[in-house]
Structures are given as C-alpha cells and as structure tokens.
Motif scaffolding. Structure first.
Motif, PDB file in Angstrom:
ATOM      1  N   ASN A 264       0.758  -1.141   0.116  1.00  0.00           N
ATOM      2  CA  ASN A 264       0.119   0.071   0.111  1.00  0.00           C
ATOM      3  C   ASN A 264       0.811   1.158   0.020  1.00  0.00           C
ATOM      4  O   ASN A 264       0.620   2.200  -0.685  1.00  0.00           O
ATOM      5  CB  ASN A 264      -1.019  -0.053   1.156  1.00  0.00           C
ATOM      6  CG  ASN A 264      -2.008  -1.037   1.227  1.00  0.00           C
ATOM      7  OD1 ASN A 264      -2.177  -1.555   0.048  1.00  0.00           O
ATOM      8  ND2 ASN A 264      -2.403  -1.437   2.227  1.00  0.00           N
ATOM      9  N   LYS A 265       1.854   1.124   0.807  1.00  0.00           N
ATOM     10  CA  LYS A 265       2.793   2.503   0.818  1.00  0.00           C
ATOM     11  C   LYS A 265       3.550   2.520  -0.541  1.00  0.00           C
ATOM     12  O   LYS A 265       3.593   3.484  -0.985  1.00  0.00           O
ATOM     13  CB  LYS A 265       3.842   2.338   2.012  1.00  0.00           C
ATOM     14  CG  LYS A 265       4.646   3.275   2.152  1.00  0.00           C
ATOM     15  CD  LYS A 265       4.123   4.546   2.732  1.00  0.00           C
ATOM     16  CE  LYS A 265       5.016   5.719   3.183  1.00  0.00           C
ATOM     17  NZ  LYS A 265       4.469   6.902   3.612  1.00  0.00           N
ATOM     18  N   ARG A 266       3.946   1.319  -1.238  1.00  0.00           N
ATOM     19  CA  ARG A 266       4.680   1.192  -2.399  1.00  0.00           C
ATOM     20  C   ARG A 266       3.718   1.963  -3.381  1.00  0.00           C
ATOM     21  O   ARG A 266       4.239   2.896  -4.034  1.00  0.00           O
ATOM     22  CB  ARG A 266       4.961  -0.046  -2.630  1.00  0.00           C
ATOM     23  CG  ARG A 266       5.704   0.395  -4.125  1.00  0.00           C
ATOM     24  CD  ARG A 266       5.366  -1.555  -4.942  1.00  0.00           C
ATOM     25  NE  ARG A 266       4.101  -1.497  -5.343  1.00  0.00           N
ATOM     26  CZ  ARG A 266       3.574  -2.681  -5.723  1.00  0.00           C
ATOM     27  NH1 ARG A 266       4.576  -3.747  -6.066  1.00  0.00           N
ATOM     28  NH2 ARG A 266       2.191  -3.075  -6.041  1.00  0.00           N
ATOM     29  N   ASN A 267       2.365   1.565  -3.383  1.00  0.00           N
ATOM     30  CA  ASN A 267       1.433   2.479  -4.384  1.00  0.00           C
ATOM     31  C   ASN A 267       1.167   3.892  -4.091  1.00  0.00           C
ATOM     32  O   ASN A 267       1.007   4.488  -4.984  1.00  0.00           O
ATOM     33  CB  ASN A 267       0.201   1.512  -4.223  1.00  0.00           C
ATOM     34  CG  ASN A 267       0.285   0.169  -4.940  1.00  0.00           C
ATOM     35  OD1 ASN A 267       1.144  -0.274  -5.522  1.00  0.00           O
ATOM     36  ND2 ASN A 267      -0.827  -0.739  -4.758  1.00  0.00           N
ATOM     37  N   MET A 268       1.383   4.339  -2.743  1.00  0.00           N
ATOM     38  CA  MET A 268       1.184   5.555  -2.736  1.00  0.00           C
ATOM     39  C   MET A 268       2.565   6.294  -3.253  1.00  0.00           C
ATOM     40  O   MET A 268       2.311   7.423  -3.796  1.00  0.00           O
ATOM     41  CB  MET A 268       1.281   5.841  -1.264  1.00  0.00           C
ATOM     42  CG  MET A 268       0.944   7.504  -0.726  1.00  0.00           C
ATOM     43  SD  MET A 268       1.708   7.717   1.038  1.00  0.00           S
ATOM     44  CE  MET A 268       3.360   8.111   0.484  1.00  0.00           C
ATOM     45  N   VAL A 269       3.698   5.837  -3.127  1.00  0.00           N
ATOM     46  CA  VAL A 269       4.862   6.426  -3.857  1.00  0.00           C
ATOM     47  C   VAL A 269       4.575   6.378  -5.318  1.00  0.00           C
ATOM     48  O   VAL A 269       4.993   7.325  -6.106  1.00  0.00           O
ATOM     49  CB  VAL A 269       6.059   5.573  -3.414  1.00  0.00           C
ATOM     50  CG1 VAL A 269       7.237   6.368  -4.124  1.00  0.00           C
ATOM     51  CG2 VAL A 269       6.447   5.670  -1.833  1.00  0.00           C
ATOM     52  N   LEU A 270       4.383   5.467  -5.766  1.00  0.00           N
ATOM     53  CA  LEU A 270       3.751   5.433  -7.439  1.00  0.00           C
ATOM     54  C   LEU A 270       2.866   6.511  -7.826  1.00  0.00           C
ATOM     55  O   LEU A 270       2.877   7.003  -8.774  1.00  0.00           O
ATOM     56  CB  LEU A 270       3.408   4.012  -7.929  1.00  0.00           C
ATOM     57  CG  LEU A 270       4.347   2.637  -7.524  1.00  0.00           C
ATOM     58  CD1 LEU A 270       3.562   1.566  -8.102  1.00  0.00           C
ATOM     59  CD2 LEU A 270       5.487   2.842  -8.711  1.00  0.00           C
ATOM     60  N   GLY A 271       1.821   6.840  -6.756  1.00  0.00           N
ATOM     61  CA  GLY A 271       0.746   7.846  -7.006  1.00  0.00           C
ATOM     62  C   GLY A 271       1.612   9.001  -7.188  1.00  0.00           C
ATOM     63  O   GLY A 271       1.112  10.047  -7.839  1.00  0.00           O
ATOM     64  N   GLN A 272       2.438   9.455  -6.277  1.00  0.00           N
ATOM     65  CA  GLN A 272       3.208  10.455  -6.265  1.00  0.00           C
ATOM     66  C   GLN A 272       4.140  10.743  -7.532  1.00  0.00           C
ATOM     67  O   GLN A 272       4.376  11.963  -8.235  1.00  0.00           O
ATOM     68  CB  GLN A 272       4.214  10.750  -5.139  1.00  0.00           C
ATOM     69  CG  GLN A 272       3.427  10.680  -3.745  1.00  0.00           C
ATOM     70  CD  GLN A 272       2.752  12.139  -3.735  1.00  0.00           C
ATOM     71  OE1 GLN A 272       1.474  12.112  -3.917  1.00  0.00           O
ATOM     72  NE2 GLN A 272       3.614  13.131  -3.308  1.00  0.00           N
ATOM     73  N   MET A 273       4.699   9.672  -8.100  1.00  0.00           N
ATOM     74  CA  MET A 273       5.621   9.746  -9.367  1.00  0.00           C
ATOM     75  C   MET A 273       4.658  10.049 -10.417  1.00  0.00           C
ATOM     76  O   MET A 273       4.820  10.640 -11.346  1.00  0.00           O
ATOM     77  CB  MET A 273       6.131   8.295  -9.363  1.00  0.00           C
ATOM     78  CG  MET A 273       7.390   7.994  -8.495  1.00  0.00           C
ATOM     79  SD  MET A 273       8.124   6.337  -8.702  1.00  0.00           S
ATOM     80  CE  MET A 273       9.070   6.657 -10.113  1.00  0.00           C
TER      81      MET A 273
END
Length: 799
Positions: A264-273
C-alpha cells in the motif's frame, strides 16, 4: 426618514469594518514578523550556543567531512565482494551511479521542491501548519531531505547535542516540547549549512547512502541487496518505490514483515510519481497491482563467500588498522585479497560434497554408538560432561549459581527451541545444551587451503563444514598432529645432507634408545599394517609408501634437531622440546596453513614464501593506503627443493604410493605429487597435493582428538582427505579461465649433482660391486631394487 437614516449610518459601519480588517492584517504581519525575528534570534542563539545552553552544533570540520560509518569491504582477487566488516552495514554509491527510479521516487514523495529550496521549504511549512493546526489533518513533518540528512548524520535528537536549558526543565512534558523545538531549529541550521557546502546531487547521494531501511540495512545499495538481491542501479520502478516507502518507518513498512502494508505504501509512492509526471497513467495502473517479489537475505558477518577466511584474518586486520589509525568497522576501507572467488566456490563445493558423504559413512560405522574412545577402543566415560565445562553456557551458569549448585545441571538439561545443523539443511528442534553438545560432537570437521607456490597467494580457504554453526577455523587457527605429512621434513633434511632419493634402506624394525627417565628404555616404531617386509626400498619408494621403519632410520641418521631446523626454515615452528625421534612420525601439532607454506618451498625452487592473503588496502575514496608484496626468504637450495618435488611425485608414480589412487584424469599428462597422513586411531586424516601451479592442504577429523573412525582403515587420510583434493583439482582443470594447467615442474637451472634415475644408478653400483667385492657397504642399506607390487596400497603411518 428611515431610508435617510439608513443612508447616513452605512458609511460609518463600512469605515469601522475597514479599520478592523486593517488592524487584523497589521497584527498578523507583526506576529509573522515577530515570529521570524524570534526564530532568527533563537537560531542565532542556538548557533553561538550561549555557554552550552542549547547543546551546540557540529563543528565546521565535521560539516565539511561528515562521518557516516561505512562498512569496510573485502574483495577477492577477481573483484567479487566476499563480505564486510561493520557495525552499521552501509556502502556508499556516488550520485552518478544512483538509479533514476530511486531518485524520482524519493524526490516526488519526500521533497518535491528539493532542487529549488536552500534547505528549508517554507511552502511545506505553511502546508503543514494549515493542515495540521487549522484543519487538523495529518500532513507530515515538513522536513526537507536536507533536514532529514542533518538528523541522520549528526544525531541531533541524541544526548550529544542536548543543552543545559533542556536538562534543567523539571516538567517532563514541557522539557520534551522545548527539546523538540530546539532540535527542529538545529536541523534547520544544519540543513542550510549543508546546502552551502554541498551540491544538491551530493546531498541526495549522502541521504540515500545513510538512511536506514531496516533488517540491518543502511543506504540504498545494502537495502537493494538485502530485499531484492541486486545492485541499486538495477532496481525497477516498483522495487525503487518499495524501498522509498520504507524510509520513514522501516519497521512499520518492512516488505519482509508487513508485505500488504508495504505494498500500500509502495502504491502511494507510485501515485506521487504519477502526480509529478515520472509515470504515465498506464504505467501506474499496471504497476500498482503487482505483488512485491522479494529475494530477501539479511547481510551479516556470517554470510558471504569465504566466511572462515574473513574471520581468520580479522585479528590481523584489526591490528593493522589500529597501527594505522583506522577503524576497521566504520572507515569504509577496501581490502583486496588473494582469494580467487571461482576457486573458492570449487573448494567449498568439493569439501561439502565429500564431507556430507563421509559423515554418513562415519555415522553408519558407529551404528548409534558414541565415537569418543580411548587408546584401547573403549568409550571415554563422562566425555560430554567434561566437554561441557569448556563451553560459554556452562561458565555463565557457574557464574550465576556457583559450581556446586544443582541449578547448573538443571539448566544444562532443560530443553528449549533451537535450530541445529544437518547435512540435509537446518532443523528446528527441542534440545538441551547437553543434547546439542552431544549432537554436534559427532560431526566430522575439515580444513582446506590452496596456494600459488610462486607468490604465496592464497587462492581458496575453507575452514570448516558450516560457518553459521561451527565458527572454529581449521586452516590457521586449528593445529593437529600431521602424521606422515611431516615426513618430507625428515627426508628433506636427509637430501640436504647428501642422501640421494635412490639411497636404499631395508624395511625392518628400527629401535631407538630413549633417554634416562623415559617411560620405556627403547622405542621401535611400527608400520601401518604392523608388518616389516624385509625388502630394500629407495628413499623415494619409502616416502611414497609412507614406511615408518625407514623414516625412523633416516631420522636417526640426520637427528631430530636438524629436522626441527629444516622445518623452521620452511615456516613450521616446532618447540625444541619436541626434537625427539618420534617427530619422524609427525607428533608436533601444525596447521594446514603452515604445511601448505612449507610444501610450497619445494615447488618454488627452495624459496619460502609466507602464505599471503592481502595484496592492498584502499581508503573509502579509492586511494591506496598500503600494498603487501610477497614475503620471501632463501630456505633451501634449488637442488634440494627439486629433489623433494621428485620425492613427492613418487606417491603418485611409485607402485604402492599413497597418491596412486588419485583420479587418472589428474595424473594423465601431468606431474603431480602428494603425501597422505593419518594419526593414531585415525583421529586426523591429511592429504597434501602439489602441482606446478598449486599447493593444496586438506585435513579431516573430529572436533576433539578423542573422536575417531571405528577402524583405522576407514579413517586414513587417503579416504578422508584425499578425495577433497581430487575433486577440487579436477574442477580447477576443467575451468580454463583460471589459468591452472597441467604440465611438468620446472627443472633446476643447474645440472643435479646426484642421479635420480634409480635403475641406472643401481645398475652402476651393481657392476662396481662385482668388480670390487671387498668394498665396505652399510649393513642396513642394500643395492638390489625391491620387487614391484601389483596392488595399490593406500596405507599410511600410525603414531
């Protein structure tokens, strides 16, 4: 009238409203200005510290050269990372080598204005203030990457920078609040100073190299290795996003311990990218559904290639580092060794494959009985009870309860969960300390070392069967009786004193008169099979077959003291007290390391080269601190050295030689020499192998000297140690990239002063005796060559 009144009153209300608004605006500006002025003066006060009131800041020198506890790395000769020495597992990566995926993920998530601010982002501070204070929403701390780096580098939240102001506040809540405020101010100050001294790229690289990721991984390179088993430059987008997501809370978002939360945290980072244009919508949609695929392996000093080697040389490295003002564990030096990673891998595999099979034979031979026996073949009573007293666990219990307390015995026998070694893999079980000692004492151990005889470079080093469970090194640290592998020191002394390899001696009992006070007046060494053939043998044949009686004869002729001196010149130090006749059969403890160095002298034309394991050491910037050339000395003559090589070749060439059993593919088109060794009751098995390019030493035995094979036939060096050498050398010759080739040993630069073609020499002596029959001859030496034996004899000596 009402309308008129209304018209008259409106301007008055409007005027009052404007005055009120202007007052609020001015007050707000004054508050903001006052706040900034207050912060300015607070920052100034913290900077000058005011007699330790605020705890101080890092010095300018430390800001110019921030210390970040780098792991020292140890490399093989072919450039492979063998392992590390560290307190904090960290490896530096320059900015130009950083993965773009990591950089984009980090900046987009942690500090989108990083390349625009000067250490403090007022935009983020306002955002945090509005969301956190006014809207009461979580908005992060507003710290820039520069501020986070300041915290990582200088421990701004530790006791080191705590001032007297905070220490003297009695109320705990107020003290924590004031301390937090001062710490944030310090991080601001340090962040601005870092921005002045380093480029943005340097700051970003320092940040990624120092941030913790959990699992004892500090810095992006170690994190990539730990979680994905790859270099950071090879991380794909979703892997980079996973590691960036770990940064703020390594425990909470660990992909190993909390995979769903981490995803979930990884996907949040991907969302920022995605939001900042570093991912397209299609890329984001495809990546967010992928699982996290780990190849997890937490690095520690037990793992990596050649762990016995790294541990064995650590004391030498620590001493060298101390003498040079270097911290081995934190200064990030690079140590380049002589180990060849390819040979090391082959050596580890050869030892593992053989020891696994040998252990099964050993267990079967004892069929459930205990292998610790005395000289009469009887089990040693209370063996485990006596051995346990040497352990740390026993000493700790005695310290706590006293040696006579029943609690010591109670806790030694309490079962608890543990993971134990087995050749089929680690096993989780319930065992007491006594049970585990009894279990582990049954395992055979081994040591193996390969060395280039010409420069002393150690190419492979395997100190045991499994470093995780058995830390003791059997190459340098362990010393055991070498048995017949010491005999070349005896024969070498004889060759040096003018004896020829063709000199003949009869295999018959030879008795030594012992000094007064000895338990027995005489000593007559026995051959391995307890028999004496009465045959005449050349010295070469006698050493090849490892005939004790003839070795004893030679020892008597040259004397134990000369043998001790000869061995000393070849790197084997033997106490003068052990300069006794029994030394001929190898009673003085030696290490594999010493024997390999000694045998290397024969191949290296009489020049002893101390086994060398380090070529150079560099600092963290790649500057060479010191180089380590081979240490050599003239030990014996070139002729003596070559004659000893010829003698050693006899083990593989003479009928009945103890190395005749080497694989045909090793001996075909190749000159190869060797020597087996087996001590009493087969507690130690040895094999030394020599070729023109490599000297190898192998030892196999029990953890304790009282542990033996059930019979001597199974435990002799030809069966326990020689197969490891055989497998290793066959694999080495198959790998052409190693540059190890078959061929002949280099001949001496000058003609030999003695004949080594024994058939020609014996024929000449025979004809001379026919012409002068009255000539005197040695009563124990004859000239007739022995009859050849058709069967292979793998026997060896016993003490």
């Amino acid at each position: 009238m009402e309308e008129t009144e209304k018209e008259v009153q409106t301007p008055k209300k409007s005027s009052k409203t404007r005055k009120w608004v202007r007052g609020i605006v001015w007050a707000s500006w004054l508050i903001v200005l006052g706040g900034f002025l207050s912060i300015y003066f607070i920052v100034h006060a913290i900077s000058v510290d005011m007699n330790g009131l605020f705890g101080g800041l890092p010095s300018y020198k430390s800001l110019e050269n921030p210390k970040n506890d780098l792991s020292s790395e140890i490399y093989s000769a072919d450039g492979k990372l063998l392992g590390k020495y560290f307190r904090t597992n960290r490896t530096n990566v320059p900015y130009d080598s950083l993965s773009p995926n990591v950089i984009h993920a980090l900046v987009d998530t942690e500090d989108d204005s990083f390349f625009d601010h000067s250490g403090i982002s007022f935009k983020d501070l306002i955002r945090v203030g509005v969301k956190s204070i006014i809207l009461r929403q979580g908005a992060g701390g507003g710290s820039t990457l520069s501020q986070q780096l300041a915290k990582n580098l200088y421990s701004t939240r530790g006791d080191e920078f705590e001032g007297s102001l905070v220490k003297n506040i009695g109320n705990r809540t107020i003290r924590r609040g004031v301390d937090l405020f001062i710490v944030k101010m310090k991080e601001w100050i340090i962040a601005v100073q870092l921005e002045r001294r380093f480029t943005k790229k340097e700051i970003l690289a320092m940040y990624l190299n120092t941030v913790p990721y959990g699992s004892n991984a500090f810095g992006i390179q170690v994190a990539a290795k730990t979680f994905f088993n790859k270099d950071q430059k090879d991380l794909n987008v979703q892997e980079a996003a996973t590691l960036v997501g770990v940064i703020n809370a390594p425990t909470r978002y660990s992909p190993k311990n909390h995979p769903k939360r981490s995803q979930n945290k990884r996907n949040m980072v991907l969302g920022q990218m995605l939001a900042y244009g570093d991912l397209t919508q299609a890329q984001f949609d495809s990546l967010k559904v992928l699982p996290i695929e780990l190849q997890y392996k937490m690095d520690n000093n037990n793992h990596g290639m050649a762990p016995y080697f790294r541990n064995a040389i650590r004391p030498w490295l620590m001493k060298w580092a101390k003498n040079n003002g270097i911290d081995l564990w934190e200064d990030g030096i690079k140590i380049y060794t002589t180990i060849d990673s390819r040979m090391q891998t082959l050596a580890e595999k050869a030892l593992d494959d053989h020891m696994k099979a040998l252990q099964a034979k050993f267990n079967h031979s004892w069929d459930g009985h205990n292998p610790w026996i005395d000289e009469k073949g009887k089990e040693i009573p209370n063996f485990i009870e006596n051995q346990i007293k040497r352990t740390h666990a026993y000493r700790a219990l005695v310290k706590e309860f006293g040696a006579s307390s029943d609690s010591v015995d109670y806790y030694l026998n309490v079962k608890h969960p543990m993971t134990v070694f087995s050749w089929q893999g680690d096993v989780d079980t319930l065992m007491s300390t006594m049970d585990s000692l009894r279990y582990y004492k049954r395992f055979l151990q081994a040591g193996f070392m390969a060395m280039d005889p010409h420069n002393g470079y150690v190419k492979a080093w395997v100190g045991g069967i499994n470093y995780d469970h058995f830390k003791y090194d059997h190459v340098m640290q362990g010393k055991r009786q070498p048995g017949s592998t010491f005999k070349p020191m005896v024969y070498g002394t004889a060759i040096e004193n003018g004896y020829s390899p063709c000199y003949q001696v009869k295999d018959m009992p030879y008795t030594f008169q012992l000094p007064k006070g000895s338990t027995k007046p005489t000593w007559t060494p026995q051959n391995a099979d307890g028999k004496f053939t009465g045959e005449n043998m050349t010295l070469r044949q006698a050493m090849a077959k490892s005939v004790n009686s003839i070795t004893a004869f030679v020892m008597d002729k040259v004397g134990p003291r000369q043998v001790v001196d000869f061995a000393s010149r070849l790197g084997i130090d033997i106490p003068k007290s052990q300069a006794v006749p029994a030394l001929a059969l190898g009673i003085a403890d030696v290490s594999v390391y010493e024997l390999v160095g000694a045998y290397g002298t024969f191949v290296n034309k009489g020049v002893y080269v101390r086994p060398n394991f380090i070529t150079r050491i560099e600092d963290k910037f790649g500057n060479v601190i010191q180089e380590f050339p081979p240490q050599t000395k003239e030990a014996i003559s070139e002729e003596t050295a070559y004659l000893m090589v010829y003698m050693l070749r006899g083990a593989a060439e003479e009928q009945g030689g103890t190395a005749v059993g080497l694989s045909w593919e090793l001996k075909h088109n190749n000159e190869i020499g060797g020597k087996t060794g087996t001590t009493q009751n087969a507690s130690d098995g040895w094999f030394m192998g020599v070729t023109k390019d490599l000297i190898c030493g192998t030892w196999v035995g029990g953890d304790s000297r009282s542990i033996h094979f059930k019979n001597w036939y199974q435990g002799q060096g030809a069966r326990t140690a020689r197969p490891i050498y055989d497998k290793f050398m066959r694999d080495v010759y198959k790998d052409e990239s190693l540059g190890i080739t078959k061929g002949a040993f280099e001949r001496p630069s000058k003609p030999l002063s003695t004949e080594i073609d024994c058939d020609v020499l014996n024929s000449a002596i025979y004809h001379q005796e026919e012409e002068t029959p009255q000539a005197e001859t040695d009563s124990t030496a004859t000239v007739a060559p022995p009859k050849p034996k058709l069967e292979e004899l793998d026997s060896d000596d016993i003490l």
